[in-house]
Design a protein around this motif. Sequence first.
Motif, mmCIF file in Angstrom:
data_model
loop_
_atom_site.group_PDB
_atom_site.id
_atom_site.type_symbol
_atom_site.label_atom_id
_atom_site.label_comp_id
_atom_site.label_asym_id
_atom_site.label_seq_id
_atom_site.Cartn_x
_atom_site.Cartn_y
_atom_site.Cartn_z
ATOM 1 N N MET A 1 1.887 13.867 3.144
ATOM 2 C CA MET A 1 1.366 12.563 3.445
ATOM 3 C C MET A 1 1.500 11.664 2.217
ATOM 4 O O MET A 1 1.177 12.050 1.121
ATOM 5 N N ALA A 2 1.984 10.457 2.388
ATOM 6 C CA ALA A 2 2.157 9.525 1.277
ATOM 7 C C ALA A 2 0.830 8.873 0.932
ATOM 8 O O ALA A 2 -0.029 8.691 1.782
ATOM 9 N N ALA A 3 0.681 8.518 -0.339
ATOM 10 C CA ALA A 3 -0.541 7.852 -0.781
ATOM 11 C C ALA A 3 -0.547 6.422 -0.257
ATOM 12 O O ALA A 3 0.486 5.776 -0.178
ATOM 13 N N ALA A 4 -1.715 5.937 0.117
ATOM 14 C CA ALA A 4 -1.843 4.578 0.611
ATOM 15 C C ALA A 4 -1.636 3.609 -0.548
ATOM 16 O O ALA A 4 -2.044 3.875 -1.664
ATOM 17 N N SER A 5 -0.974 2.484 -0.267
ATOM 18 C CA SER A 5 -0.758 1.517 -1.339
ATOM 19 C C SER A 5 -1.502 0.223 -1.034
ATOM 20 O O SER A 5 -1.702 -0.133 0.118
ATOM 21 N N ASN A 6 -1.934 -0.439 -2.078
ATOM 22 C CA ASN A 6 -2.608 -1.724 -1.975
ATOM 23 C C ASN A 6 -1.944 -2.681 -2.940
ATOM 24 O O ASN A 6 -1.550 -2.293 -4.031
ATOM 25 N N ASN A 7 -1.859 -3.918 -2.511
ATOM 26 C CA ASN A 7 -1.259 -4.941 -3.353
ATOM 27 C C ASN A 7 -2.342 -5.702 -4.103
ATOM 28 O O ASN A 7 -3.390 -5.999 -3.549
ATOM 29 N N VAL A 8 -2.073 -6.019 -5.363
ATOM 30 C CA VAL A 8 -2.930 -6.908 -6.136
ATOM 31 C C VAL A 8 -2.278 -8.272 -6.043
ATOM 32 O O VAL A 8 -1.127 -8.455 -6.459
ATOM 33 N N LEU A 9 -2.995 -9.234 -5.448
ATOM 34 C CA LEU A 9 -2.445 -10.560 -5.199
ATOM 35 C C LEU A 9 -2.886 -11.555 -6.263
ATOM 36 O O LEU A 9 -3.966 -11.412 -6.857
ATOM 37 N N ALA A 10 -2.066 -12.563 -6.471
ATOM 38 C CA ALA A 10 -2.400 -13.630 -7.422
ATOM 39 C C ALA A 10 -3.588 -14.418 -6.877
ATOM 40 O O ALA A 10 -3.542 -14.889 -5.739
ATOM 41 N N PRO A 11 -4.665 -14.569 -7.664
ATOM 42 C CA PRO A 11 -5.835 -15.301 -7.193
ATOM 43 C C PRO A 11 -5.628 -16.816 -7.148
ATOM 44 O O PRO A 11 -6.402 -17.532 -6.527
ATOM 45 N N CYS A 12 -4.588 -17.289 -7.816
ATOM 46 C CA CYS A 12 -4.286 -18.712 -7.900
ATOM 47 C C CYS A 12 -2.847 -18.853 -8.399
ATOM 48 O O CYS A 12 -2.184 -17.857 -8.648
ATOM 49 N N LYS A 13 -2.371 -20.087 -8.562
ATOM 50 C CA LYS A 13 -1.064 -20.284 -9.183
ATOM 51 C C LYS A 13 -1.216 -19.949 -10.659
ATOM 52 O O LYS A 13 -2.094 -20.483 -11.340
ATOM 53 N N LEU A 14 -0.358 -19.027 -11.150
ATOM 54 C CA LEU A 14 -0.540 -18.542 -12.510
ATOM 55 C C LEU A 14 0.777 -18.141 -13.157
ATOM 56 O O LEU A 14 1.802 -18.046 -12.501
ATOM 57 N N LYS A 15 0.697 -17.912 -14.465
ATOM 58 C CA LYS A 15 1.803 -17.378 -15.248
ATOM 59 C C LYS A 15 1.307 -16.111 -15.922
ATOM 60 O O LYS A 15 0.290 -16.126 -16.624
ATOM 61 N N VAL A 16 1.999 -14.990 -15.689
ATOM 62 C CA VAL A 16 1.617 -13.720 -16.303
ATOM 63 C C VAL A 16 2.018 -13.760 -17.778
ATOM 64 O O VAL A 16 3.182 -13.950 -18.109
ATOM 65 N N LEU A 17 1.042 -13.581 -18.656
ATOM 66 C CA LEU A 17 1.315 -13.594 -20.090
ATOM 67 C C LEU A 17 1.659 -12.199 -20.608
ATOM 68 O O LEU A 17 2.640 -12.019 -21.317
ATOM 69 N N LYS A 18 0.830 -11.212 -20.242
ATOM 70 C CA LYS A 18 1.025 -9.860 -20.762
ATOM 71 C C LYS A 18 0.448 -8.842 -19.788
ATOM 72 O O LYS A 18 -0.696 -8.955 -19.358
ATOM 73 N N TRP A 19 1.256 -7.848 -19.420
ATOM 74 C CA TRP A 19 0.767 -6.734 -18.616
ATOM 75 C C TRP A 19 0.078 -5.743 -19.541
ATOM 76 O O TRP A 19 0.609 -5.380 -20.584
ATOM 77 N N LYS A 20 -1.104 -5.279 -19.176
ATOM 78 C CA LYS A 20 -1.864 -4.304 -19.953
ATOM 79 C C LYS A 20 -1.698 -2.890 -19.397
ATOM 80 O O LYS A 20 -2.241 -1.940 -19.943
ATOM 81 N N VAL A 21 -0.960 -2.760 -18.287
ATOM 82 C CA VAL A 21 -0.673 -1.458 -17.668
ATOM 83 C C VAL A 21 0.830 -1.361 -17.450
ATOM 84 O O VAL A 21 1.547 -2.352 -17.544
ATOM 85 N N ARG A 22 1.286 -0.159 -17.167
ATOM 86 C CA ARG A 22 2.699 0.030 -16.859
ATOM 87 C C ARG A 22 2.804 0.933 -15.634
ATOM 88 O O ARG A 22 1.815 1.514 -15.188
ATOM 89 N N LYS A 23 3.996 1.052 -15.110
ATOM 90 C CA LYS A 23 4.226 1.867 -13.921
ATOM 91 C C LYS A 23 3.736 3.288 -14.166
ATOM 92 O O LYS A 23 3.933 3.838 -15.247
ATOM 93 N N GLU A 24 3.058 3.853 -13.165
ATOM 94 C CA GLU A 24 2.488 5.199 -13.163
ATOM 95 C C GLU A 24 1.226 5.334 -14.012
ATOM 96 O O GLU A 24 0.755 6.437 -14.240
ATOM 97 N N SER A 25 0.660 4.219 -14.477
ATOM 98 C CA SER A 25 -0.605 4.254 -15.208
ATOM 99 C C SER A 25 -1.752 4.486 -14.234
ATOM 100 O O SER A 25 -1.766 3.938 -13.142
ATOM 101 N N HIS A 26 -2.741 5.280 -14.643
ATOM 102 C CA HIS A 26 -3.970 5.447 -13.882
ATOM 103 C C HIS A 26 -4.916 4.344 -14.317
ATOM 104 O O HIS A 26 -5.093 4.110 -15.514
ATOM 105 N N VAL A 27 -5.513 3.650 -13.359
ATOM 106 C CA VAL A 27 -6.460 2.588 -13.686
ATOM 107 C C VAL A 27 -7.783 2.837 -12.973
ATOM 108 O O VAL A 27 -7.832 3.467 -11.924
#
Length: 105
Positions: A1-27
């Motif tokens: 069974m595949a893990a369920a996925s959820n999207n994190v959506l932009a709360p407003c019009k924005l510009k991403v400055l810096k990601w604090k996580v990377r792919k496969e990071s546990h949060v």
Amino acid sequence: MAAASNNVLAPCKLKVLKWKVRKESHVFKGTVLATYREFDEENVSSTKKLKSSRAGVVADIPVDEGNSANQGDVLLIMCSSDDKTCSHPTIMKDMCAECGMDLRE
């Protein structure tokens, strides 16, 4: 069974400055995922933090640093933490210290 996925959506019009996580990071719930600047029609706001509303594993980051996104755009895709995505190597008080999953069940 595949893990369920959820999207994190932009709360407003924005510009991403810096990601604090990377792919496969546990949060955890409340983890800072990125810093961003909010845009409105008149000006640019100060730097703000995008926080996780739940625990999980980062599956993909479709918006690169320095890119803009409109309200409702997918910024990050997370999979739920379950036995398939984390081996729970460190357990403290019946919770996994890596993924935050409650292991009492």
